[in-house]
Design a protein around this motif. Structure first.
Motif, PDB file in Angstrom:
ATOM      1  N   ALA B 197       0.818  -1.208   0.000  1.00 32.17           N
ATOM      2  CA  ALA B 197       0.000   0.000   0.000  1.00 32.17           C
ATOM      3  C   ALA B 197       0.855   1.263   0.000  1.00 32.17           C
ATOM      4  CB  ALA B 197      -0.928  -0.016   1.215  1.00 32.17           C
ATOM      5  N   TYR B 198       1.975   1.264   0.760  1.00 31.22           N
ATOM      6  CA  TYR B 198       2.725   2.500   0.906  1.00 31.22           C
ATOM      7  C   TYR B 198       3.473   2.874  -0.362  1.00 31.22           C
ATOM      8  CZ  TYR B 198       6.958  -0.343   1.447  1.00 31.22           C
ATOM      9  OH  TYR B 198       7.995  -1.220   1.244  1.00 31.22           O
ATOM     10  N   LEU B 199       3.568   1.943  -1.272  1.00 33.56           N
ATOM     11  CA  LEU B 199       4.250   2.268  -2.520  1.00 33.56           C
ATOM     12  C   LEU B 199       3.297   2.813  -3.567  1.00 33.56           C
ATOM     13  CD1 LEU B 199       6.830  -0.624  -3.001  1.00 33.56           C
ATOM     14  CD2 LEU B 199       7.281   1.740  -2.393  1.00 33.56           C
ATOM     15  N   ARG B 200       2.006   2.629  -3.357  1.00 30.26           N
ATOM     16  CA  ARG B 200       1.059   3.116  -4.358  1.00 30.26           C
ATOM     17  C   ARG B 200       0.907   4.610  -4.230  1.00 30.26           C
ATOM     18  NH1 ARG B 200      -3.342  -0.360  -2.360  1.00 30.26           N
ATOM     19  NH2 ARG B 200      -2.237  -2.296  -2.033  1.00 30.26           N
ATOM     20  N   SER B 201       0.844   5.287  -5.391  1.00 29.26           N
ATOM     21  CA  SER B 201       0.824   6.750  -5.351  1.00 29.26           C
ATOM     22  C   SER B 201      -0.450   7.274  -4.718  1.00 29.26           C
ATOM     23  CB  SER B 201       0.980   7.308  -6.756  1.00 29.26           C
ATOM     24  OG  SER B 201      -0.011   6.767  -7.587  1.00 29.26           O
ATOM     25  N   GLU B 202      -1.589   6.527  -4.840  1.00 29.78           N
ATOM     26  CA  GLU B 202      -2.842   7.064  -4.282  1.00 29.78           C
ATOM     27  C   GLU B 202      -2.835   7.031  -2.766  1.00 29.78           C
ATOM     28  OE1 GLU B 202      -3.115   4.205  -6.225  1.00 29.78           O
ATOM     29  OE2 GLU B 202      -4.304   2.709  -5.167  1.00 29.78           O
ATOM     30  N   ARG B 203      -1.811   6.407  -2.194  1.00 28.05           N
ATOM     31  CA  ARG B 203      -1.765   6.359  -0.734  1.00 28.05           C
ATOM     32  C   ARG B 203      -1.583   7.758  -0.159  1.00 28.05           C
ATOM     33  NH1 ARG B 203      -2.252   6.874   3.523  1.00 28.05           N
ATOM     34  NH2 ARG B 203      -1.658   5.667   5.383  1.00 28.05           N
ATOM     35  N   TYR B 204      -1.000   8.667  -0.939  1.00 29.00           N
ATOM     36  CA  TYR B 204      -0.752  10.017  -0.456  1.00 29.00           C
ATOM     37  C   TYR B 204      -1.918  10.961  -0.725  1.00 29.00           C
ATOM     38  CZ  TYR B 204       3.986   8.666   0.617  1.00 29.00           C
ATOM     39  OH  TYR B 204       5.082   8.058   1.162  1.00 29.00           O
ATOM     40  N   LEU B 205      -3.014  10.437  -1.280  1.00 26.56           N
ATOM     41  CA  LEU B 205      -4.194  11.272  -1.468  1.00 26.56           C
ATOM     42  C   LEU B 205      -4.969  11.362  -0.158  1.00 26.56           C
ATOM     43  CD1 LEU B 205      -5.448  10.008  -4.939  1.00 26.56           C
ATOM     44  CD2 LEU B 205      -4.089  12.036  -4.421  1.00 26.56           C
ATOM     45  N   LEU B 206      -5.893  12.315  -0.136  1.00 30.17           N
ATOM     46  CA  LEU B 206      -6.706  12.534   1.067  1.00 30.17           C
ATOM     47  C   LEU B 206      -8.179  12.357   0.714  1.00 30.17           C
ATOM     48  CD1 LEU B 206      -4.890  15.758   2.290  1.00 30.17           C
ATOM     49  CD2 LEU B 206      -4.665  13.489   3.288  1.00 30.17           C
ATOM     50  N   PRO B 219     -14.536  19.583  -8.985  1.00 32.80           N
ATOM     51  CA  PRO B 219     -13.095  19.299  -9.076  1.00 32.80           C
ATOM     52  C   PRO B 219     -12.299  20.586  -9.275  1.00 32.80           C
ATOM     53  CG  PRO B 219     -14.316  17.768 -10.423  1.00 32.80           C
ATOM     54  CD  PRO B 219     -15.300  18.776  -9.938  1.00 32.80           C
ATOM     55  N   GLY B 220     -11.230  20.712  -8.548  1.00 29.16           N
ATOM     56  CA  GLY B 220     -10.404  21.909  -8.608  1.00 29.16           C
ATOM     57  C   GLY B 220     -10.656  22.863  -7.466  1.00 29.16           C
ATOM     58  N   ALA B 221     -11.707  22.621  -6.688  1.00 33.32           N
ATOM     59  CA  ALA B 221     -11.994  23.511  -5.553  1.00 33.32           C
ATOM     60  C   ALA B 221     -10.966  23.278  -4.449  1.00 33.32           C
ATOM     61  CB  ALA B 221     -13.397  23.237  -5.026  1.00 33.32           C
ATOM     62  N   VAL B 222     -10.556  24.356  -3.810  1.00 34.21           N
ATOM     63  CA  VAL B 222      -9.553  24.255  -2.744  1.00 34.21           C
ATOM     64  C   VAL B 222     -10.271  24.081  -1.425  1.00 34.21           C
ATOM     65  CG1 VAL B 222      -7.600  25.375  -1.611  1.00 34.21           C
ATOM     66  CG2 VAL B 222      -7.980  25.716  -4.056  1.00 34.21           C
ATOM     67  N   VAL B 223      -9.723  23.207  -0.600  1.00 32.65           N
ATOM     68  CA  VAL B 223     -10.306  22.928   0.720  1.00 32.65           C
ATOM     69  C   VAL B 223      -9.317  23.436   1.774  1.00 32.65           C
ATOM     70  CG1 VAL B 223     -10.885  21.060   2.291  1.00 32.65           C
ATOM     71  CG2 VAL B 223     -11.624  20.967  -0.087  1.00 32.65           C
ATOM     72  N   TYR B 224      -9.847  24.137   2.766  1.00 32.43           N
ATOM     73  CA  TYR B 224      -9.013  24.739   3.812  1.00 32.43           C
ATOM     74  C   TYR B 224      -9.356  24.113   5.166  1.00 32.43           C
ATOM     75  CZ  TYR B 224      -8.223  28.357   0.308  1.00 32.43           C
ATOM     76  OH  TYR B 224      -7.871  29.028  -0.843  1.00 32.43           O
ATOM     77  N   ARG B 253     -21.475  12.716   1.440  1.00 26.73           N
ATOM     78  CA  ARG B 253     -20.567  12.604   0.285  1.00 26.73           C
ATOM     79  C   ARG B 253     -19.127  12.466   0.793  1.00 26.73           C
ATOM     80  NH1 ARG B 253     -23.234  14.521  -4.453  1.00 26.73           N
ATOM     81  NH2 ARG B 253     -24.979  15.912  -3.984  1.00 26.73           N
ATOM     82  N   THR B 254     -18.350  11.833  -0.061  1.00 24.59           N
ATOM     83  CA  THR B 254     -16.899  11.733   0.220  1.00 24.59           C
ATOM     84  C   THR B 254     -16.152  12.179  -1.021  1.00 24.59           C
ATOM     85  OG1 THR B 254     -17.264   9.856   1.705  1.00 24.59           O
ATOM     86  CG2 THR B 254     -15.015  10.200   0.891  1.00 24.59           C
ATOM     87  N   TYR B 255     -15.228  13.053  -0.827  1.00 26.24           N
ATOM     88  CA  TYR B 255     -14.474  13.590  -1.949  1.00 26.24           C
ATOM     89  C   TYR B 255     -13.005  13.186  -1.830  1.00 26.24           C
ATOM     90  CZ  TYR B 255     -18.416  16.515  -3.183  1.00 26.24           C
ATOM     91  OH  TYR B 255     -19.649  16.962  -3.578  1.00 26.24           O
ATOM     92  N   LEU B 256     -12.405  12.925  -2.974  1.00 31.71           N
ATOM     93  CA  LEU B 256     -10.975  12.613  -3.021  1.00 31.71           C
ATOM     94  C   LEU B 256     -10.216  13.920  -3.241  1.00 31.71           C
ATOM     95  CD1 LEU B 256      -9.181  10.054  -3.002  1.00 31.71           C
ATOM     96  CD2 LEU B 256      -9.177  10.157  -5.482  1.00 31.71           C
ATOM     97  N   LEU B 257      -9.187  14.133  -2.422  1.00 31.21           N
ATOM     98  CA  LEU B 257      -8.411  15.371  -2.506  1.00 31.21           C
ATOM     99  C   LEU B 257      -6.953  15.081  -2.870  1.00 31.21           C
ATOM    100  CD1 LEU B 257      -9.469  17.135   0.838  1.00 31.21           C
ATOM    101  CD2 LEU B 257     -10.619  17.243  -1.362  1.00 31.21           C
ATOM    102  N   ARG B 258      -6.397  15.987  -3.655  1.00 30.79           N
ATOM    103  CA  ARG B 258      -4.952  15.971  -3.873  1.00 30.79           C
ATOM    104  C   ARG B 258      -4.342  16.882  -2.813  1.00 30.79           C
ATOM    105  NH1 ARG B 258      -2.216  19.577  -6.727  1.00 30.79           N
ATOM    106  NH2 ARG B 258      -4.028  20.127  -7.986  1.00 30.79           N
TER     107      ARG B 258
END
Lengths: 118, 397
Positions: B197-206, B219-224, B253-258
Motif C-alpha cells: 500500500a505504501y508504494l502506491r501513489s494514491e496512498r498520499y491522497l486525502l 473538481p479543482g476547488a480548494v479545501v481549507y 458525500r466523500t471527496y478525493l483530494l490531492r
C-alpha cells in the motif's frame, strides 16, 4: 656470430634508439628509461670490445650534439661503458633474466656516476 | 690461436684508447671548432630522431589537453545537472521566506529529514526541537499548506506525522464555506496491483468525508482547514478536490483530494507555536503568500529592467557622441573640399576636427558618464529597499 643474430641485434638496437626519441617523450615520466644505454649494453654483450667502444663513441657523440655544453662527456662515458661491459660479458653474461636485468642496472648506474664525475 | 686472440685483444684496446682520446678531444675543443662537427651530426644523424621526438611530444600535449577539456566538460555537466535542483530549492526557500514575512512571529523554521528507510511510516524528522520552542501537537506547515502535526519532541529534533499518516485528521471547509467535513488519508482497500500500500501513489491522497448531500464540490476547488477542533486554525490549504468517490457512508458525500503539499518536495517547513496557531489573522496568511512571492519577483524584475534601461540609455548616449563627431568630421571635410575645389578631398582624405568640436564631444561623454552614475545609484537604492530581506523574526510568545 651468425647473420641472423646480427640482424636481430641491429633491429633491436634501432628499435631501442627509436623508442628513446618517441616513447620516452610520450610518457614523460619523472624517471624515464634510458633506451640508449640499454641499446649500448645489449650491443656490447654481443660484439667485440673494440666495436662496442666505437658504437658507444658514436651514440655518445650523437646524444651530445644536442647538449653542447657537455659535448664529448656522453661519448666518453658511453665508450667506457661499451668497452667495459663487452670485456665483462664473460663474467656477467648469463641466460638468467634477473642477472641480465642487474647487468643493465649496473651499466646505467656506472654511466650516471661517470657523467656526474665529468 | 692464442696469438690471434692476443692480437685481437690488443686491437680492441687500441680502438678503445683511440675512442677515449677522440672523446677527450671533443670535450676540450673550443666552441668554434666543436660547433660545426656537432651541427653536422645534428643535421644528418639526429634530425630524423628529433622529428620523431617532436611528433611524440605533440601527441602527448594533445592527449593532456583533451584530458583537461574532458575534465572541464564533466565538471560543467555536473554543475549544470545541479542547477534545476538549486532552482527548485531557491524557489521553495523564497516561498518560505514569503510565508515567514506574512506570519511575522510564532513560527520555527526547520528542515524536514525524510527517508529513514522504514516502510509505511509517514513521519518526518524535523531539525528543531524543544530548545527552539517546538511543543507537542504543534502544527507543521509549508508555503503550500498543511504538512502534519508534531508528535514527539526532543531537545534538538522532533518527529511529526504527515498528512498521509493513518492518525492524521483535520476538520476542513470549502473556500465559500458551503461544504465542510473531516479530511483523513485515503486508504484504498481494493487494488489490482500486487505492490504494498505504501508504494502506491494514491496512498498520499486525502479524503474529505462527511460532506452533507446538499453541498457539492467541483473538481479543482480548494479545501481549507476550518479551525474547528482546536489544533488547526482556520484558513490553511489542505488540498484540491479531484472528484467524488463512493464509500460505505451512504448519508454523506466523500471527496478525493490531492494534498496541497507534495511530500517529495518537503525540504524546509515552518512549525507554528500553539500561541501563533491560536492568534487571529492566520486565515489571511496563505491568501497572501502567493502575492508576497509574486511581489518579490516583480521587484527583482523591476530592478533588472531598470538596469536594462540604463544600459540602453548609456548605449544611446555613446552612439549620439559617435554620430556627432562623425557629423563634424563630414562637415569639416566638405568645407575643405569646397574651399580647395579638390576631388581628392571629396574622396575622403582625413582632416582632423577642430578644438571646439573636440570639446563638444568631450562634454557629451562626461554627461553620459554622469547619467550612468546616477542610474547605477538609483538601482542600488531600489534593491536595498526591496522586500528580499531575512524576515524570519524567531519566536515571540
Amino acid at each position: 656470430m651468425n647473420w641472423g643474430a646480427t640482424i636481430r641485434t641491429i633491429l633491436l638496437c634501432a628499435i631501442l634508439i627509436l623508442l628513446h626519441y618517441t616513447l620516452r617523450p610520450l610518457l614523460a615520466w619523472r624517471a624515464s628509461p634510458d633506451f640508449l644505454i640499454i641499446a649500448l649494453l645489449l650491443v656490447s654483450v654481443r660484439v667485440r670490445p673494440g666495436f662496442a667502444a666505437v658504437f658507444g663513441l658514436f651514440v655518445g657523440l650523437a646524444s651530445d650534439s644536442l647538449a653542447l655544453a657537455s659535448f664529448g662527456a656522453g661519448a666518453f662515458a658511453m665508450t667506457l661503458i661499451g668497452f667495459g661491459w663487452s670485456r665483462l660479458k664473460a663474467v656477467f653474461f648469463a641466460d638468467h633474466v634477473l642477472l641480465n636485468g642487474f647487468f643493465l642496472f649496473l651499466g646505467k648506474w656506472a654511466y650516471e656516476v661517470i657523467m656526474h664525475l665529468m | 690461436m692464442a696469438r690471434a686472440s692476443r692480437f685481437t685483444a690488443r686491437v680492441d684496446v687500441a680502438i678503445f684508447v683511440a675512442c677515449i682520446l677522440l672523446s677527450l678531444i671533443a670535450m676540450v675543443l673550443p666552441v668554434n671548432l666543436r660547433e660545426p662537427f656537432a651541427g653536422t651530426l645534428r643535421r644528418t644523424l639526429v634530425a630524423p630522431l628529433i622529428r620523431l621526438q617532436r611528433s611524440a611530444e605533440r601527441w602527448r600535449s594533445a592527449y593532456l589537453s583533451s584530458e583537461r577539456v574532458e575534465l572541464r566538460r564533466d565538471t560543467l555537466a555536473l554543475a549544470a545537472a545541479r542547477v534545476p535542483t538549486l532552482d527548485m530549492e531557491n524557489d521553495r526557500l523564497r516561498k518560505l521566506i514569503g510565508l515567514g514575512a506574512k506570519l511575522q512571529w510564532g513560527f520555527i523554521p526547520a528542515e524536514a529529514l525524510q527517508g529513514r528507510g522504514r516502510a509505511e511510516d509517514f513521519t518526518i524528522t524535523l531539525s528543531a526541537g524543544s530548545n527552539a520552542g517546538v511543543r507537542e501537537r504543534s502544527l507543521v506547515v509549508a508555503p503550500e499548506g498543511v504538512v502534519g502535526v508534531v508528535q514527539t519532541v526532543d531537545p534538538t529534533m522532533s518527529l511529526a506525522i504527515l498528512f498521509a499518516h493513518p492518525d492524521f485528521r483535520v476538520s476542513a471547509i470549502s473556500a465559500n464555506d458551503s461544504a465542510f467535513g473531516i479530511v483523513q488519508p485515503h486508504v484504498s482497500t481494493s487494488s489490482t496491483t500486487q505492490e504494498p500500500a505504501y508504494l502506491r501513489s494514491e496512498r498520499y491522497l486525502l479524503e474529505m468525508r462527511g460532506v452533507p448531500f446538499r453541498a457539492t464540490l467541483k473538481p479543482g476547488a480548494v479545501v481549507y482547514s476550518s479551525g474547528l477542533g482546536g489544533i488547526y486554525p482556520k484558513g490553511i490549504p489542505v488540498g484540491v478536490v479531484l472528484g467524488e468517490i463512493r464509500t460505505s457512508e451512504a448519508w454523506a458525500r466523500t471527496y478525493l483530494l490531492r494534498p496541497a503539499v507534495n511530500p517529495t518536495e518537503l525540504t524546509a517547513v515552518m512549525i507554528l507555536t500553539p500561541q501563533r496557531a491560536a492568534a487571529a489573522g492566520l486565515p489571511t496568511v496563505w491568501a497572501g503568500v502567493g502575492a508576497i512571492d509574486s511581489a518579490t519577483k516583480s521587484i527583482v524584475a523591476a530592478g533588472d529592467s531598470m538596469a536594462r534601461q540604463s544600459a540602453t540609455a548609456e548605449a544611446a548616449a555613446r552612439r549620439a557622441a559617435i554620430d556627432s563627431s562623425a557629423r563634424v568630421l563630414a562637415d569639416s571635410m566638405q568645407r575643405k573640399a569646397v574651399a580647395r575645389g579638390d576631388t581628392v578631398a571629396r574622396a575622403g582624405s582625413a582632416v582632423p576636427p577642430d578644438s571646439a568640436t573636440l570639446a563638444r564631444v568631450g562634454r557629451d561623454s562626461v554627461a553620459a558618464a554622469r547619467i550612468r552614475r546616477q542610474r547605477r545609484d538609483s538601482i542600488a537604492a531600489a534593491r536595498a529597499d526591496s522586500i528580499r530581506r531575512d524576515t524570519s523574526r524567531g519566536v515571540r510568545p
